[in-house]
Enzyme design. Structure first.
Site, PDB file in Angstrom:
ATOM      1  N   GLN A   3      -1.369 -15.778   4.366  1.00 49.25           N
ATOM      2  CA  GLN A   3      -1.272 -16.026   5.810  1.00 49.25           C
ATOM      3  C   GLN A   3      -1.865 -14.850   6.600  1.00 49.25           C
ATOM      4  O   GLN A   3      -2.579 -15.045   7.585  1.00 49.25           O
ATOM      5  CB  GLN A   3       0.210 -16.247   6.189  1.00 49.25           C
ATOM      6  CG  GLN A   3       0.427 -16.888   7.534  1.00 49.25           C
ATOM      7  CD  GLN A   3      -0.099 -18.326   7.597  1.00 49.25           C
ATOM      8  OE1 GLN A   3      -0.304 -18.971   6.583  1.00 49.25           O
ATOM      9  NE2 GLN A   3      -0.349 -18.798   8.801  1.00 49.25           N
ATOM     10  N   GLU A  29      10.406 -20.295 -18.254  1.00 48.83           N
ATOM     11  CA  GLU A  29      11.647 -19.626 -18.685  1.00 48.83           C
ATOM     12  C   GLU A  29      12.855 -20.053 -17.833  1.00 48.83           C
ATOM     13  O   GLU A  29      13.752 -19.262 -17.532  1.00 48.83           O
ATOM     14  CB  GLU A  29      11.471 -18.109 -18.752  1.00 48.83           C
ATOM     15  CG  GLU A  29      10.345 -17.778 -19.731  1.00 48.83           C
ATOM     16  CD  GLU A  29      10.437 -16.468 -20.421  1.00 48.83           C
ATOM     17  OE1 GLU A  29      11.546 -15.946 -20.582  1.00 48.83           O
ATOM     18  OE2 GLU A  29       9.371 -15.962 -20.816  1.00 48.83           O
ATOM     19  N   GLN A  35       3.365  -7.553  16.325  1.00 51.09           N
ATOM     20  CA  GLN A  35       4.721  -7.683  15.772  1.00 51.09           C
ATOM     21  C   GLN A  35       4.813  -8.858  14.780  1.00 51.09           C
ATOM     22  O   GLN A  35       5.549  -8.782  13.787  1.00 51.09           O
ATOM     23  CB  GLN A  35       5.718  -7.880  16.913  1.00 51.09           C
ATOM     24  CG  GLN A  35       7.149  -7.653  16.455  1.00 51.09           C
ATOM     25  CD  GLN A  35       8.124  -7.807  17.601  1.00 51.09           C
ATOM     26  OE1 GLN A  35       8.127  -8.820  18.307  1.00 51.09           O
ATOM     27  NE2 GLN A  35       8.960  -6.814  17.785  1.00 51.09           N
ATOM     28  N   SER A  69      13.855 -22.485 -11.057  1.00 47.34           N
ATOM     29  CA  SER A  69      14.849 -21.898 -10.132  1.00 47.34           C
ATOM     30  C   SER A  69      16.141 -22.716 -10.159  1.00 47.34           C
ATOM     31  O   SER A  69      17.248 -22.180 -10.031  1.00 47.34           O
ATOM     32  CB  SER A  69      14.298 -21.858  -8.705  1.00 47.34           C
ATOM     33  OG  SER A  69      13.253 -20.920  -8.627  1.00 47.34           O
ATOM     34  N   ARG A  95      13.966 -13.803 -19.206  1.00 46.14           N
ATOM     35  CA  ARG A  95      14.003 -14.010 -17.743  1.00 46.14           C
ATOM     36  C   ARG A  95      13.857 -12.671 -17.011  1.00 46.14           C
ATOM     37  O   ARG A  95      13.288 -12.625 -15.917  1.00 46.14           O
ATOM     38  CB  ARG A  95      15.291 -14.750 -17.372  1.00 46.14           C
ATOM     39  CG  ARG A  95      15.186 -16.211 -17.804  1.00 46.14           C
ATOM     40  CD  ARG A  95      16.468 -16.992 -17.793  1.00 46.14           C
ATOM     41  NE  ARG A  95      16.192 -18.360 -18.277  1.00 46.14           N
ATOM     42  CZ  ARG A  95      17.096 -19.217 -18.707  1.00 46.14           C
ATOM     43  NH1 ARG A  95      18.385 -18.860 -18.739  1.00 46.14           N
ATOM     44  NH2 ARG A  95      16.754 -20.418 -19.129  1.00 46.14           N
TER      45      ARG A  95
HETATM   46  N1  CAA Z   1      23.621 -16.628 -24.741  1.00 46.30           N
HETATM   47  C1  CAA Z   1      24.307 -17.073 -25.824  1.00 46.30           C
HETATM   48  N2  CAA Z   1      24.826 -18.323 -25.918  1.00 46.30           N
HETATM   49  C2  CAA Z   1      24.623 -19.144 -24.865  1.00 46.30           C
HETATM   50  C3  CAA Z   1      23.929 -18.759 -23.733  1.00 46.30           C
HETATM   51  C4  CAA Z   1      23.408 -17.435 -23.683  1.00 46.30           C
HETATM   52  N3  CAA Z   1      22.735 -17.005 -22.622  1.00 46.30           N
HETATM   53  N4  CAA Z   1      23.882 -19.786 -22.867  1.00 46.30           N
HETATM   54  C5  CAA Z   1      24.561 -20.800 -23.437  1.00 46.30           C
HETATM   55  N5  CAA Z   1      25.002 -20.402 -24.642  1.00 46.30           N
HETATM   56  C6  CAA Z   1      25.831 -21.189 -25.558  1.00 46.30           C
HETATM   57  C7  CAA Z   1      27.092 -21.657 -24.870  1.00 46.30           C
HETATM   58  O1  CAA Z   1      28.112 -20.701 -24.952  1.00 46.30           O
HETATM   59  C8  CAA Z   1      27.420 -22.924 -25.645  1.00 46.30           C
HETATM   60  O2  CAA Z   1      28.020 -22.564 -26.871  1.00 46.30           O
HETATM   61  P1  CAA Z   1      29.405 -23.276 -27.421  1.00 46.30           P
HETATM   62  O3  CAA Z   1      29.031 -24.641 -27.864  1.00 46.30           O
HETATM   63  O4  CAA Z   1      29.841 -22.389 -28.545  1.00 46.30           O
HETATM   64  O5  CAA Z   1      30.340 -23.298 -26.250  1.00 46.30           O
HETATM   65  C9  CAA Z   1      26.061 -23.478 -25.988  1.00 46.30           C
HETATM   66  O6  CAA Z   1      25.131 -22.381 -25.902  1.00 46.30           O
HETATM   67  C10 CAA Z   1      25.616 -24.576 -25.035  1.00 46.30           C
HETATM   68  O7  CAA Z   1      25.641 -24.052 -23.730  1.00 46.30           O
HETATM   69  P2  CAA Z   1      25.591 -24.985 -22.448  1.00 46.30           P
HETATM   70  O8  CAA Z   1      26.708 -25.973 -22.531  1.00 46.30           O
HETATM   71  O9  CAA Z   1      25.519 -24.125 -21.250  1.00 46.30           O
HETATM   72  O10 CAA Z   1      24.207 -25.784 -22.704  1.00 46.30           O
HETATM   73  P3  CAA Z   1      23.444 -26.848 -21.825  1.00 46.30           P
HETATM   74  O11 CAA Z   1      22.946 -27.924 -22.704  1.00 46.30           O
HETATM   75  O12 CAA Z   1      24.273 -27.230 -20.634  1.00 46.30           O
HETATM   76  O13 CAA Z   1      22.144 -26.032 -21.309  1.00 46.30           O
HETATM   77  C11 CAA Z   1      20.915 -24.557 -19.879  1.00 46.30           C
HETATM   78  C12 CAA Z   1      22.218 -24.868 -20.621  1.00 46.30           C
HETATM   79  C13 CAA Z   1      21.137 -23.208 -19.230  1.00 46.30           C
HETATM   80  C14 CAA Z   1      20.576 -25.581 -18.822  1.00 46.30           C
HETATM   81  C15 CAA Z   1      19.744 -24.492 -20.933  1.00 46.30           C
HETATM   82  O14 CAA Z   1      19.448 -25.760 -21.447  1.00 46.30           O
HETATM   83  C16 CAA Z   1      18.496 -23.868 -20.367  1.00 46.30           C
HETATM   84  O15 CAA Z   1      18.391 -22.641 -20.284  1.00 46.30           O
HETATM   85  N6  CAA Z   1      17.516 -24.690 -19.978  1.00 46.30           N
HETATM   86  C17 CAA Z   1      16.206 -24.160 -19.548  1.00 46.30           C
HETATM   87  C18 CAA Z   1      15.307 -23.969 -20.729  1.00 46.30           C
HETATM   88  C19 CAA Z   1      14.276 -22.919 -20.483  1.00 46.30           C
HETATM   89  O16 CAA Z   1      14.478 -21.927 -19.812  1.00 46.30           O
HETATM   90  N7  CAA Z   1      13.126 -23.117 -21.101  1.00 46.30           N
HETATM   91  C20 CAA Z   1      12.085 -22.151 -21.031  1.00 46.30           C
HETATM   92  C21 CAA Z   1      11.136 -22.354 -22.155  1.00 46.30           C
HETATM   93  S1  CAA Z   1      10.376 -20.891 -22.730  1.00 46.30           S
HETATM   94  C22 CAA Z   1       9.137 -20.533 -21.668  1.00 46.30           C
HETATM   95  O17 CAA Z   1       9.051 -21.030 -20.588  1.00 46.30           O
HETATM   96  C23 CAA Z   1       8.219 -19.494 -22.174  1.00 46.30           C
HETATM   97  C24 CAA Z   1       6.967 -19.296 -21.471  1.00 46.30           C
HETATM   98  O18 CAA Z   1       6.175 -20.177 -21.266  1.00 46.30           O
HETATM   99  C25 CAA Z   1       6.636 -17.937 -20.998  1.00 46.30           C
END
Ligand code: CAA
Length: 378
Positions: A335, A362, A278, A365, A242
């Site tokens: 714009q 990634e 402005q 928002s 991110r």
């Molecule tokens: N670092 C380490 N561990 C983490 C963490 C982090 N940043 N965030 C969460 N965890 C751990 C938590 O501590 C938890 O562990 P425990 O079971 O031991 O407590 C576990 O992971 C689960 O955490 P959450 O309960 O917060 O999980 P969730 O199911 O509620 O999901 C979320 C959290 C933030 C919504 C996550 O699903 C998420 O980030 N979603 C978005 C996915 C994303 O960004 N995808 C992008 C794809 S890649 C991409 O886009 C690449 C590209 O094209 C350029």
């Protein structure tokens, strides 16, 4: 608050020189042809920009995250498509192997990523596991000394080119993220294929595709980190990723501002350059203010991670703010250009399309706000 060191300034000017002299001139053409910029990827490798974090022993430059942010902003200023190729190679493919891999895995996989010999990608997203990344449906089953993977990944940046694929799959779909494992998959493993290639709105020189796993056999030695700890690998990787997208957004925003300033000084209406009105000055002031705020958030998140602190919320704040600032700046640049800004002849039109992805991939928002809110309420 932030005084860049001489080393940081050197990295920034090295990247700026490459970006402005060699990347910018062909950016419009690549946007039209969607051609993967192989030669430029080679130049990034020569400068050590494909293995920014990897130790020298694994062919990398062994630099910090702030250096990465500075270089990535410059590259994205010229071509955000090349920026995301660099970002995925470093943050999403190289970093998890560096941070969770064994020495053998690093030698075999991190080294060719860092030197640019091979392209990498990160295969997390699935048709039903985008924002809800914990709902991984790609299955993995242990069979002798191999895991067998079945499933489909979507929206994989660098998918068509990648030879090293950091892949997430679930041992036990019922237990959601608690069954997720991370693997290093090679393109040549039988059962792997590249599916549909997406026709995207922007960042056109980077390619994005489905990846299909059909009875794909992965040696046990390619399990990354521990069984059932894959979700943490995925999430920790995205923290740094991110920051990379925030840096990409800064590049787009800065370019939009520079073009808008140039145009505002040249274009006259009502008997004077529009920069003297402005209405235009306020737009430029708002663009500059949001850009600088985004840059500070991004540099702060990078610096915290460089100090070894967990900075998930700060990474999300940087990504959220910078991506929305990039969209704002690109919108206002169009714009200011008026009708010309709507023409493909003008670069701001491409910036407007390129900026759009930054609030989506990634983590949207909305997802960044979930991460930040969780931190605020904890
Ligand atoms: N670092 C380490 N561990 C983490 C963490 C982090 N940043 N965030 C969460 N965890 C751990 C938590 O501590 C938890 O562990 P425990 O079971 O031991 O407590 C576990 O992971 C689960 O955490 P959450 O309960 O917060 O999980 P969730 O199911 O509620 O999901 C979320 C959290 C933030 C919504 C996550 O699903 C998420 O980030 N979603 C978005 C996915 C994303 O960004 N995808 C992008 C794809 S890649 C991409 O886009 C690449 C590209 O094209 C350029």
């Amino acid at each position: 608050m932030f005084d860049l060191s001489e080393d940081h300034r050197n990295i920034q000017s090295m990247a700026r020189e490459l970006a402005r002299e060699e990347v910018l001139p062909g950016a419009a053409e690549r946007d039209r042809t969607h051609a993967f910029p192989e030669a430029l990827v080679g130049k990034l490798a020569e400068l050590g920009f494909l293995g920014v974090f990897a130790p020298e022993a694994y062919g990398g430059s062994e630099l910090d995250l702030l250096s990465y942010v500075l270089a990535l902003e410059e590259i994205s200023y010229a071509d955000a498509g090349l920026g995301v190729i660099m970002s995925v190679q470093n943050s999403l493919a190289g970093w998890p192997i560096l941070s969770f891999g064994t020495h053998e895995q690093k030698l075999k996989y991190l080294t060719p990523l860092a030197t640019g010999e091979k392209i990498g990608c990160y295969a997390l997203t699935e048709p039903e596991a985008g924002s809800d990344a914990g709902s991984q449906r790609t299955r993995c089953v242990l069979d002798g000394d191999h895991y067998v993977l079945d499933g489909t990944k979507v929206w994989i940046t660098n998918g068509p080119q990648a030879s090293i694929i950091v892949t997430y799959a679930n041992l036990d779909v019922e237990s959601r993220y608690k069954g997720v494992c991370a693997f290093i998959v090679e393109r040549d493993f039988p059962g792997f294929s590249v599916g549909k290639i997406e026709d995207k709105m922007g960042i056109s020189c980077s390619s994005t595709s489905e990846l299909v796993y059909e009875g794909l056999r992965v040696p046990q030695a390619n399990l990354l980190h521990q069984e059932r700890d894959g979700f943490k690998v995925a999430m920790a990787t995205l923290d740094g990723g991110r920051i990379g997208i925030a840096a990409q957004a800064l590049g787009i925003a800065q370019r939009a501002l520079d073009l808008a300033v140039g145009y505002a000084k040249e274009r006259s209406t009502f008997g004077k350059p529009i920069a003297k009105h402005q209405a235009i000055q306020w737009k430029l002031a708002d663009m500059k203010t949001r850009l600088e705020a985004a840059r500070l958030l991004t540099w702060r998140a990078a610096t915290m991670k460089d100090r070894g602190e967990r900075a998930s919320a700060e990474c999300s704040m940087a990504k959220l703010y910078a991506s929305e600032a990039a969209n704002f700046c690109a919108y206002e640049a169009v714009q200011i250009f008026g009708g010309y800004g709507y023409s493909r002849e003008y670069e701001v039109e491409r910036l407007y399309r390129d900026a759009r992805i930054t609030t989506l991939y990634e983590g949207t928002s909305e997802i960044q706000r979930m991460v930040i809110a969780k931190h605020v309420l904890s």
